[in-house]
Design a protein around this motif. Structure first.
Motif, PDB file in Angstrom:
ATOM      1  N   UNK A 115       0.867  -1.340   0.003  1.00 46.71           N
ATOM      2  CA  UNK A 115       0.060   0.023  -0.016  1.00 46.71           C
ATOM      3  C   UNK A 115       0.874   1.231  -0.060  1.00 46.71           C
ATOM      4  N   UNK A 116       0.431   2.375  -0.455  1.00 54.29           N
ATOM      5  CA  UNK A 116       1.132   3.671  -0.295  1.00 54.29           C
ATOM      6  C   UNK A 116       1.561   4.190   0.808  1.00 54.29           C
ATOM      7  N   UNK A 153       5.444   5.195   1.581  1.00 57.58           N
ATOM      8  CA  UNK A 153       6.056   6.407   2.059  1.00 57.58           C
ATOM      9  C   UNK A 153       6.783   6.302   3.149  1.00 57.58           C
ATOM     10  N   UNK A 154       6.415   5.531   4.341  1.00 65.75           N
ATOM     11  CA  UNK A 154       7.268   5.226   5.623  1.00 65.75           C
ATOM     12  C   UNK A 154       8.630   4.706   5.255  1.00 65.75           C
ATOM     13  N   UNK A 155       8.744   3.895   4.264  1.00 66.22           N
ATOM     14  CA  UNK A 155       9.816   2.951   3.954  1.00 66.22           C
ATOM     15  C   UNK A 155      10.726   4.036   3.500  1.00 66.22           C
ATOM     16  N   UNK A 156      10.120   4.985   2.577  1.00 68.14           N
ATOM     17  CA  UNK A 156      10.840   5.993   1.864  1.00 68.14           C
ATOM     18  C   UNK A 156      11.582   7.091   2.918  1.00 68.14           C
ATOM     19  N   UNK A 181      15.525   7.420   3.517  1.00 67.87           N
ATOM     20  CA  UNK A 181      16.072   8.751   3.298  1.00 67.87           C
ATOM     21  C   UNK A 181      16.810   9.137   4.481  1.00 67.87           C
ATOM     22  N   UNK A 182      16.423   8.752   5.589  1.00 66.38           N
ATOM     23  CA  UNK A 182      16.972   8.968   6.972  1.00 66.38           C
ATOM     24  C   UNK A 182      18.440   8.315   7.140  1.00 66.38           C
ATOM     25  N   UNK A 183      18.116   7.057   6.706  1.00 64.50           N
ATOM     26  CA  UNK A 183      19.405   6.170   6.837  1.00 64.50           C
ATOM     27  C   UNK A 183      20.438   6.947   5.517  1.00 64.50           C
ATOM     28  N   UNK A 184      19.927   7.173   4.567  1.00 69.44           N
ATOM     29  CA  UNK A 184      20.904   7.583   3.629  1.00 69.44           C
ATOM     30  C   UNK A 184      21.665   9.028   4.066  1.00 69.44           C
ATOM     31  N   UNK A 185      20.654   9.775   4.860  1.00 68.90           N
ATOM     32  CA  UNK A 185      21.409  11.099   5.163  1.00 68.90           C
ATOM     33  C   UNK A 185      22.455  10.674   6.272  1.00 68.90           C
TER      34      UNK A 185
END
Length: 707
Positions: A412-413, A417-420, A424-428
């Protein structure tokens, strides 16, 4: 090989020392003769300069300085310079005579050589050049003719110093050298350094591997033009199957820009030996194809250049050539060059384009991409690059196979979104950590500090303060004392990541080798032993010796077996043979006196068995000696002949006979005659005689009284 050509110098004596036996060779600067050094009784190579060089006083002086400098270079793979001088209009160099042949003879006889043989032959050449470069010498005329191969297998580089002396003596519009092996910078009149010799070695190695020189032409200027404006192709173009490492070595040495070549002979020697160690037996023993014996019509990429006609690797003489002037040319106007080729599809398509006409371009079908219809063909890959590209392609295919083409469940969308956000936090966080790691942390780049000539503790502290980890390894070094740091690997000033280790090279002091035993042999044998051990000849002192023959080494300093570094000078005392002793004159002395005088001089007296009569030497005295004068060595024999005194002769009576008749007869008997004339001796008759009718010594005086 000697040349049987009549020559006015053959049979003459140069400088009252060098007897010329025969002519060996003639080059652009000099003629080489086989001569005998009559002082040391050995064969030498006598290089006599051509008259126009000998007439130049400034050149002769410069040659003398170059010869003295080259004479200090002592290495097993460098021909030794023994003497230099002038004899009237004859200017000469005396060099070590190497009985054998040249590398040119090997190439002429065998043509292309297997890599194992070619690399084995070039190795001592590079080692000799490395020693010369380390001592500050540049050869400037490296070619097969200057590589001498002795009958016992020794390989030496000759003619150090001569090319430099001639080059600095010529005008600015010309330079000296053998055009087939001349580096681009020498052709253009730019300063030469060790990399110029490296270029010549690369050309020579190309010729050994292929049997051909890379550039040729009808006149020297055509060959020189190609050295400047063309690049040497890979030897594998003529010898299929040749290892890529050998191609790369040749092209590294023959790069047009000196900055892209090995810095000197030492750097080239390390890479050469690394390649010899890592090539397989099949790669080393690759046999050149038989087709190489036939003439070829140039290398790929040389079509249209001057001098790409058929050539053979014949003898190369040192020549004068004018400098090349690279003038600006106006190119004809034409259509713009097509943009670089962008392949469509995977890497395999890029490396294996669809076959196309041999025009240097490939045709991309319209509609497959936005590139023009015609684009330049991709450059050919070396074997090493081709293998790497194949591995990269296999990895790419494996990754592509492991990646699913589509997801089995969409999800589900909101959850996506939460996964994204989490991603992004992990990437930062990762980016921040990476920024710190590579900016200020262990991954930051920093320059390695200079640690040479410091103690190990000081060097380790400097590296630690700069954020580096260090290890140590011991190396020999002639200049840096034992226990101090020679340098680092990577070198000081290099920028690396702080997590990369730095190795400290700690000096073990100079590498020492035991000095060879030189005594009891000849001086020539001692010089050969020093040369083979990499040591230098020190002061040679001569002295008389009663037991050792002339030329025998009596002692050496330092002694045999003493550990010494390469190039250590060894002084020697050489015998002049037994000391000559002047023969004393003892004629007239008594036998005992004569024997004492001869023995006091260190000689032996021998008395002849037969004594002789002598009217002047008394009985028991020496009448004669052999030898009567001159010199003998200690213990030599002098033969003495002893006198028996005058002979006893019967004196006949001449009383009543004429005085003239009596005097004549007495003198024939060996007497002296004295006439005592009475009243003027008017009648000339012997009235009285003294002595008479008795035996007296020969030579006695007989008195005749004449009336």
């Amino acid at each position: 090989m000697q040349e049987n050509v009549s020559d006015p110098l053959v049979g003459t004596l140069v400088d009252n020392r060098y007897a010329i036996k025969s002519k060996l060779a003639r080059g652009g600067m000099s003629t080489v003769y086989l001569a005998e050094d009559q002082r040391l009784e050995r064969d030498v190579a006598l290089k006599v300069l051509h008259p126009h060089f000998s007439a130049d006083e400034s050149f002769v002086g410069r040659l003398g300085r170059e010869a003295k400098a080259a004479a200090k270079l002592s290495h097993p793979h460098v021909v030794g310079v023994l003497d230099q001088g002038n004899d009237g209009h004859t200017t000469y160099l005396v060099m070590e005579y190497i009985k054998g042949h040249t590398l040119r003879d090997v190439i002429t006889d065998k043509g292309a050589l297997p890599p194992r043989l070619a690399l084995a032959l070039i190795d001592p050449v590079v080692e000799g050049l490395a020693a010369a470069h380390a001592a500050g010498f540049i050869h400037r005329d490296v070619k097969p003719e200057n590589v001498l191969i002795a009958d016992d297998g020794r390989i030496k580089v000759g003619d150090f110093g001569l090319a430099r002396a001639v080059t600095t003596s010529t005008s600015s519009g010309a330079l000296i050298g053998t055009v087939a092996y001349l580096s681009p910078e020498l052709v253009l009149g730019r300063p030469a350094d060790a990399r110029s010799d490296v270029y010549s070695v690369g050309i020579m190695l190309y010729e050994m591997l292929t049997g051909k020189q890379p550039f040729g032409g009808d006149v020297p200027i055509q060959v020189a033009y190609q050295h400047v404006n063309s690049t040497v192709g890979p030897p594998s173009a003529l010898v299929p199957g040749l290892a890529a490492e050998v191609d790369e070595l040749v092209q590294w040495c023959t790069a047009n820009d000196p900055e892209n070549r090995p810095v000197d002979g030492s750097a080239l020697l390390q890479e050469l030996r690394h390649i010899r160690t890592n090539l397989t037996d099949s790669e080393l023993d690759l046999q050149p194809p038989a087709a190489l014996g036939a003439p070829h019509r140039g290398l790929p990429g040389t079509a249209g250049l001057p001098g790409t006609a058929d050539q053979s690797a014949g003898p190369s003489h040192t020549e004068f050539i004018p400098h090349i002037s690279n003038q600006t040319s106006v190119m004809p106007a034409g259509r713009p060059a097509p943009p670089p080729y962008q392949p469509a599809g995977n890497a395999t398509a890029a490396r294996n384009p669809t076959p196309a006409p041999r025009t240097g371009h490939t045709l991309t079908p319209p509609g497959e991409d936005d590139s023009p219809a015609w684009a330049p063909a991709p450059p050919a890959l070396s074997k090493r690059a081709q293998r790497k590209a194949d591995k990269d392609e296999e990895k790419a295919r494996a990754r592509a196979a492991a990646t699913p083409a589509r997801s089995l469940r969409e999800g589900n969308p909101r959850r996506r979104g939460i996964l994204w956000i989490i991603v992004l936090v992990i990437a930062a966080l990762l980016a921040t950590g990476a920024g710190w790691f590579f900016g200020m942390g262990p991954g930051a780049a920093a320059a390695i500090p200079a640690v040479a000539n410091r103690t190990v503790a000081e060097a380790q502290q400097l590296l630690s303060d700069a954020g580096f980890r260090s290890t140590t390894s011991d190396v020999f070094d002639d200049a840096v004392p034992s226990g101090r740091v020679v340098g680092s690997d990577p070198q000081a000033g290099a920028e690396i990541r702080k997590f990369q280790p730095v190795s400290l090279l700690v000096s073990k002091g100079p590498q020492l080798y035991p000095l060879p035993q030189l005594t009891a042999g000849s001086l020539d044998e001692a010089k050969s032993a020093l040369n083979a051990a990499g040591m230098a000849l020190g002061k040679v002192t001569e002295q008389f010796d009663e037991e050792a023959s002339a030329g025998t080494v009596l002692s050496q300093d330092p002694a045999a077996g003493t550990p010494a570094r390469r190039g250590t000078a060894v002084a020697m005392v050489v015998s002049k043979g037994p000391e000559p002793i002047a023969v004393p004159s003892v004629v007239g002395k008594t036998e005992n006196q004569a024997v004492d005088a001869i023995e006091a001089a260190g000689l032996k007296a021998e008395v002849a068995k037969d004594e002789v009569f002598d009217r002047k030497v008394p009985e028991g005295a020496v009448v004669s000696q052999s030898p009567a004068n001159g010199t003998l060595t200690r213990g030599g024999t002098v033969t003495l002949t002893i006198s028996k005194g005058p002979r006893m002769v019967e004196v006949p009576s001449f009383i009543g006979k004429q005085a003239g008749e009596a005097e004549q007869a007495l003198r024939k008997l060996g007497f002296d005659v004295r006439l005592n004339k009475v009243l003027g001796g008017f009648f000339g008759t012997v009235r009285d005689q003294d002595p008479v009718d008795t035996e007296v010594p020969e030579g006695s005086v007989i008195t005749l009284t004449v009336v």
